[in-house]
Design a protein around this motif. Structure first.
Motif, PDB file in Angstrom:
ATOM      1  N   ARG A 299      33.719  38.324  53.369  1.00 27.70           N
ATOM      2  CA  ARG A 299      32.343  38.590  52.726  1.00 27.70           C
ATOM      3  C   ARG A 299      31.415  38.278  54.314  1.00 27.70           C
ATOM      4  O   ARG A 299      30.699  39.608  54.408  1.00 27.70           O
ATOM      5  N   LYS A 300      32.184  37.174  55.336  1.00 31.90           N
ATOM      6  CA  LYS A 300      31.015  37.093  56.193  1.00 31.90           C
ATOM      7  C   LYS A 300      31.148  37.893  57.224  1.00 31.90           C
ATOM      8  O   LYS A 300      30.149  38.919  57.885  1.00 31.90           O
ATOM      9  N   ASP A 301      32.479  38.896  57.287  1.00 30.87           N
ATOM     10  CA  ASP A 301      32.587  39.335  58.368  1.00 30.87           C
ATOM     11  C   ASP A 301      32.460  41.415  57.950  1.00 30.87           C
ATOM     12  O   ASP A 301      32.041  42.448  58.408  1.00 30.87           O
ATOM     13  N   ARG A 302      31.644  40.902  56.489  1.00 35.77           N
ATOM     14  CA  ARG A 302      31.485  42.648  56.343  1.00 35.77           C
ATOM     15  C   ARG A 302      33.047  42.994  56.060  1.00 35.77           C
ATOM     16  O   ARG A 302      32.428  44.527  56.346  1.00 35.77           O
ATOM     17  N   ALA A 303      33.849  43.111  56.231  1.00 35.14           N
ATOM     18  CA  ALA A 303      34.685  43.746  55.496  1.00 35.14           C
ATOM     19  C   ALA A 303      34.986  44.372  54.559  1.00 35.14           C
ATOM     20  O   ALA A 303      34.376  44.423  53.451  1.00 35.14           O
ATOM     21  N   ASN A 304      35.494  45.501  54.169  1.00 31.52           N
ATOM     22  CA  ASN A 304      35.556  46.404  53.487  1.00 31.52           C
ATOM     23  C   ASN A 304      36.774  45.903  52.481  1.00 31.52           C
ATOM     24  O   ASN A 304      38.027  46.104  52.831  1.00 31.52           O
ATOM     25  N   TYR A 305      36.573  45.310  51.138  1.00 26.24           N
ATOM     26  CA  TYR A 305      37.575  45.086  50.250  1.00 26.24           C
ATOM     27  C   TYR A 305      36.707  45.214  48.645  1.00 26.24           C
ATOM     28  O   TYR A 305      35.769  44.808  48.768  1.00 26.24           O
ATOM     29  N   SER A 306      37.721  44.897  47.793  1.00 25.02           N
ATOM     30  CA  SER A 306      37.478  45.010  46.618  1.00 25.02           C
ATOM     31  C   SER A 306      38.075  43.590  45.748  1.00 25.02           C
ATOM     32  O   SER A 306      38.501  42.283  46.496  1.00 25.02           O
ATOM     33  N   ILE A 307      37.034  43.051  44.463  1.00 24.35           N
ATOM     34  CA  ILE A 307      37.997  42.081  43.905  1.00 24.35           C
ATOM     35  C   ILE A 307      37.870  42.604  42.817  1.00 24.35           C
ATOM     36  O   ILE A 307      37.870  43.251  41.413  1.00 24.35           O
ATOM     37  N   ASN A 308      39.714  42.508  42.539  1.00 30.17           N
ATOM     38  CA  ASN A 308      40.328  42.744  41.561  1.00 30.17           C
ATOM     39  C   ASN A 308      41.365  41.652  40.591  1.00 30.17           C
ATOM     40  O   ASN A 308      41.388  40.568  40.854  1.00 30.17           O
ATOM     41  N   THR A 309      42.103  42.186  39.065  1.00 31.23           N
ATOM     42  CA  THR A 309      42.398  40.765  38.356  1.00 31.23           C
ATOM     43  C   THR A 309      43.317  41.055  38.987  1.00 31.23           C
ATOM     44  O   THR A 309      44.689  40.009  38.234  1.00 31.23           O
ATOM     45  N   ASP A 310      44.774  41.775  39.258  1.00 31.73           N
ATOM     46  CA  ASP A 310      46.142  41.464  39.471  1.00 31.73           C
ATOM     47  C   ASP A 310      47.237  41.822  38.587  1.00 31.73           C
ATOM     48  O   ASP A 310      47.475  42.925  38.026  1.00 31.73           O
ATOM     49  N   ASP A 311      47.032  40.421  37.543  1.00 31.33           N
ATOM     50  CA  ASP A 311      48.114  40.278  36.337  1.00 31.33           C
ATOM     51  C   ASP A 311      47.529  39.294  35.643  1.00 31.33           C
ATOM     52  O   ASP A 311      47.636  38.256  35.966  1.00 31.33           O
ATOM     53  N   PRO A 312      46.290  40.074  34.751  1.00 34.09           N
ATOM     54  CA  PRO A 312      45.169  38.965  33.604  1.00 34.09           C
ATOM     55  C   PRO A 312      45.967  38.588  32.907  1.00 34.09           C
ATOM     56  O   PRO A 312      46.488  37.706  32.316  1.00 34.09           O
ATOM     57  N   LEU A 313      47.400  38.751  32.417  1.00 31.91           N
ATOM     58  CA  LEU A 313      48.123  37.989  30.991  1.00 31.91           C
ATOM     59  C   LEU A 313      49.040  37.046  31.932  1.00 31.91           C
ATOM     60  O   LEU A 313      48.587  36.143  31.008  1.00 31.91           O
ATOM     61  N   ILE A 314      49.122  37.166  33.064  1.00 33.23           N
ATOM     62  CA  ILE A 314      50.198  35.793  33.352  1.00 33.23           C
ATOM     63  C   ILE A 314      49.083  34.823  33.789  1.00 33.23           C
ATOM     64  O   ILE A 314      49.323  34.020  33.999  1.00 33.23           O
ATOM     65  N   PHE A 315      47.615  35.340  34.485  1.00 34.23           N
ATOM     66  CA  PHE A 315      46.959  34.933  34.293  1.00 34.23           C
ATOM     67  C   PHE A 315      46.087  34.207  33.532  1.00 34.23           C
ATOM     68  O   PHE A 315      44.942  33.313  33.600  1.00 34.23           O
ATOM     69  N   ASN A 316      46.473  34.562  32.497  1.00 33.60           N
ATOM     70  CA  ASN A 316      45.261  34.131  31.284  1.00 33.60           C
ATOM     71  C   ASN A 316      43.649  34.424  31.417  1.00 33.60           C
ATOM     72  O   ASN A 316      42.773  33.698  31.426  1.00 33.60           O
ATOM     73  N   SER A 317      43.338  35.844  32.281  1.00 36.92           N
ATOM     74  CA  SER A 317      42.182  36.100  32.740  1.00 36.92           C
ATOM     75  C   SER A 317      42.061  36.945  32.283  1.00 36.92           C
ATOM     76  O   SER A 317      42.535  38.406  31.731  1.00 36.92           O
ATOM     77  N   ASN A 318      40.349  37.303  33.003  1.00 37.76           N
ATOM     78  CA  ASN A 318      40.119  39.110  32.880  1.00 37.76           C
ATOM     79  C   ASN A 318      39.100  39.113  34.300  1.00 37.76           C
ATOM     80  O   ASN A 318      38.951  38.074  35.242  1.00 37.76           O
ATOM     81  N   ILE A 319      37.918  39.814  34.386  1.00 41.39           N
ATOM     82  CA  ILE A 319      37.812  40.360  35.476  1.00 41.39           C
ATOM     83  C   ILE A 319      36.843  39.052  35.820  1.00 41.39           C
ATOM     84  O   ILE A 319      36.341  39.232  36.859  1.00 41.39           O
ATOM     85  N   ASP A 320      36.235  38.920  34.616  1.00 44.22           N
ATOM     86  CA  ASP A 320      34.837  37.952  35.027  1.00 44.22           C
ATOM     87  C   ASP A 320      35.924  36.976  35.997  1.00 44.22           C
ATOM     88  O   ASP A 320      33.991  35.936  36.439  1.00 44.22           O
ATOM     89  N   LYS A 321      36.518  36.478  35.384  1.00 38.30           N
ATOM     90  CA  LYS A 321      36.524  34.910  36.033  1.00 38.30           C
ATOM     91  C   LYS A 321      37.000  34.910  37.487  1.00 38.30           C
ATOM     92  O   LYS A 321      36.116  34.685  38.456  1.00 38.30           O
ATOM     93  N   ASP A 322      37.246  36.340  38.056  1.00 37.33           N
ATOM     94  CA  ASP A 322      38.114  36.532  39.401  1.00 37.33           C
ATOM     95  C   ASP A 322      36.304  36.574  39.834  1.00 37.33           C
ATOM     96  O   ASP A 322      35.676  35.846  41.004  1.00 37.33           O
ATOM     97  N   TYR A 323      35.286  37.582  39.226  1.00 36.04           N
ATOM     98  CA  TYR A 323      34.027  37.870  39.587  1.00 36.04           C
ATOM     99  C   TYR A 323      33.067  36.347  39.960  1.00 36.04           C
ATOM    100  O   TYR A 323      32.804  35.655  40.809  1.00 36.04           O
ATOM    101  N   SER A 324      33.583  34.841  39.139  1.00 38.51           N
ATOM    102  CA  SER A 324      32.638  34.179  38.703  1.00 38.51           C
ATOM    103  C   SER A 324      33.556  32.897  40.097  1.00 38.51           C
ATOM    104  O   SER A 324      33.139  32.632  40.303  1.00 38.51           O
ATOM    105  N   ILE A 325      34.793  32.875  40.014  1.00 39.75           N
ATOM    106  CA  ILE A 325      35.502  32.399  41.273  1.00 39.75           C
ATOM    107  C   ILE A 325      33.983  32.994  42.697  1.00 39.75           C
ATOM    108  O   ILE A 325      34.336  31.864  43.280  1.00 39.75           O
TER     109      ILE A 325
END
Ligand SMILES: O=c1[nH]cnc2c1ncn2[C@@H]1O[C@H](CO)[C@@H](O)[C@H]1O
Length: 373
Positions: A299-325
């Motif tokens: 983020r500091k370096d303004r790199a090109n990246y996205s935020i993703n869930t990968d395997d939400p079943l196994i992490f018991n998650s959803n994309i809002d969890k990743d955004y919240s982190i």
């Protein structure tokens, strides 16, 4: 409009989610029962106790989680189609308007795949038909939930003999949902030294193909390429992905920071990193202290990246969890999320015209273009 789980950062673009790591536990239980496949639990909570991560582990341990439930899904036409459909529904509820979902067609098949995965007995579902069924599920989902979904077919690091067929399937279905090829699996295991790997490699070698020639062939045919690298493996694997395998995006890529020269090069080249914050915690790819997560540096370096869930079943998650982190631990703002999603759209594997349409939708939603009316 009711959008279920949506919190912030909408509309979103997600580029890195595994179909087989994003199955609903209810769906696993349903097919387990229907097909008489034993599962480690008979209720959602029970099943999740075995399948989902509670504490950080290694990538190898994490990949072992798929063994618990894949036998209930693989080899079943209705299951394969349904998990694709349900993923689109889930993503629409999460405020995602474009998703690229990835999977290994071979790991969902039970015929014309050697070895037959998950200890299944031989059936008649081929990797080719798996792609067809996933496409149908995705397309039905697109129609019903009004978002766009495309797919990426995975080669597996431990099964190079499957790779030539993955390239062929990418070619065959390139105008039908499939937009790219990926290389997934365990990059922390030294494949060259394992006899299993050598054995797996043999048919491909006899046929005169290798992972390298597969990637070249993919590039020659204009198939887009992303590669899991620098998640558990060292920067050398990222180098190999970029320079040898001609990756246009890197799955994870956190360990690029260990090689400042490579990092500088890739920043300059605007290489896209598919970051999965919660995943990197559970797979032990990053330190448990989110404040020190590589994405803070990106983020500091303004790199090109996205935020993703990968395997939400196994992490018991959803994309809002990743955004919240990233919001709670790294101070990501709404402006950051806009940039993240615009970068994701720009690095998506959509054809140019559709990419531009996606970008225009985002600009408009984010109030970045004057309203035409
Ligand atoms: O984070 C990851 N790193 C590497 N491989 C993964 C990850 N998540 C899932 N898979 C692997 O990709 C296959 C196809 O979807 C999955 O079956 C799993 O083996």
């Amino acid at each position: 409009m009711e959008r279920g789980l949506r919190v912030f950062g909408d509309p979103k673009v997600e580029l890195h989610v595994h179909l087989d790591g994003a199955i609903r536990p209810e769906t696993i239980l349903h097919f387990g029962r229907k097909r008489g496949v034993p599962l480690p639990g008979s209720t959602v909570d029970d099943l999740l106790n075995h399948v989902s991560c509670r504490i950080p582990m290694t990538l190898t341990q994490f990949l072992g989680k798929f063994n618990h439930y894949m036998p209930a899904i693989a080899g079943d036409r209705e299951a394969v189609r349904r998990i694709a459909y349900e993923l689109v529904e889930t993503k629409a509820k999460e405020g995602v308007i474009y998703v690229e979902v990835r999977y290994s067609p071979h790991l969902l098949a039970n015929c014309c795949v050697d070895p037959i995965p998950w200890g299944q007995s031989e059936g008649d579902l081929t990797p080719d038909e798996v792609v067809n069924l996933v496409n149908q599920g995705l397309q039905d989902g697109e129609r019903d939930f009004r978002i766009k979904a495309r797919s990426i077919l995975c080669c597996m690091r431990h099964m190079p003999s499957w790779s030539p067929e993955v390239v062929e399937l990418c070619k065959k279905y390139r105008n039908n949902s499939v937009v790219a090829i990926d290389l997934a699996g365990d990059e922390s295991v030294k494949m060259e030294n394992s006899s299993e790997h050598r054995k797996a490699y043999e048919p491909a070698r006899r046929a005169g193909v290798s992972d390298r020639s597969c990637c070249k062939e993919a590039e020659r045919c204009g198939i887009h390429r992303t590669v899991h690298a620098g998640e558990a493996g060292p920067p050398a694997i990222i180098k190999e992905a970029v320079y040898l395998l001609k990756a246009e995006r890197i799955g994870h890529g956190y360990r690029v920071l260990e090689d400042p020269e490579l990092y500088k090069e890739l920043l300059g080249a605007k290489m896209h990193f598919e970051v999965c914050p919660l995943s990197s915690y559970f797979t032990g790819a990053c330190l448990p202290d989110f404040g020190k997560h590589p994405v803070a540096q990106f983020r500091k370096d303004r790199a090109n990246y996205s935020i993703n869930t990968d395997d939400p079943l196994i992490f018991n998650s959803n994309i809002d969890k990743d955004y919240s982190i990233v919001k709670d631990y790294m101070g990501f703002t709404e402006e950051d999320f806009k940039r993240v999603n615009i970068n994701a759209a720009q690095s998506s594997f959509l054809p140019e015209k559709e990419k531009q349409e996606l970008l225009n939708t985002l600009y408009e939603a984010y109030g970045m273009v004057p309203n035409a009316s």
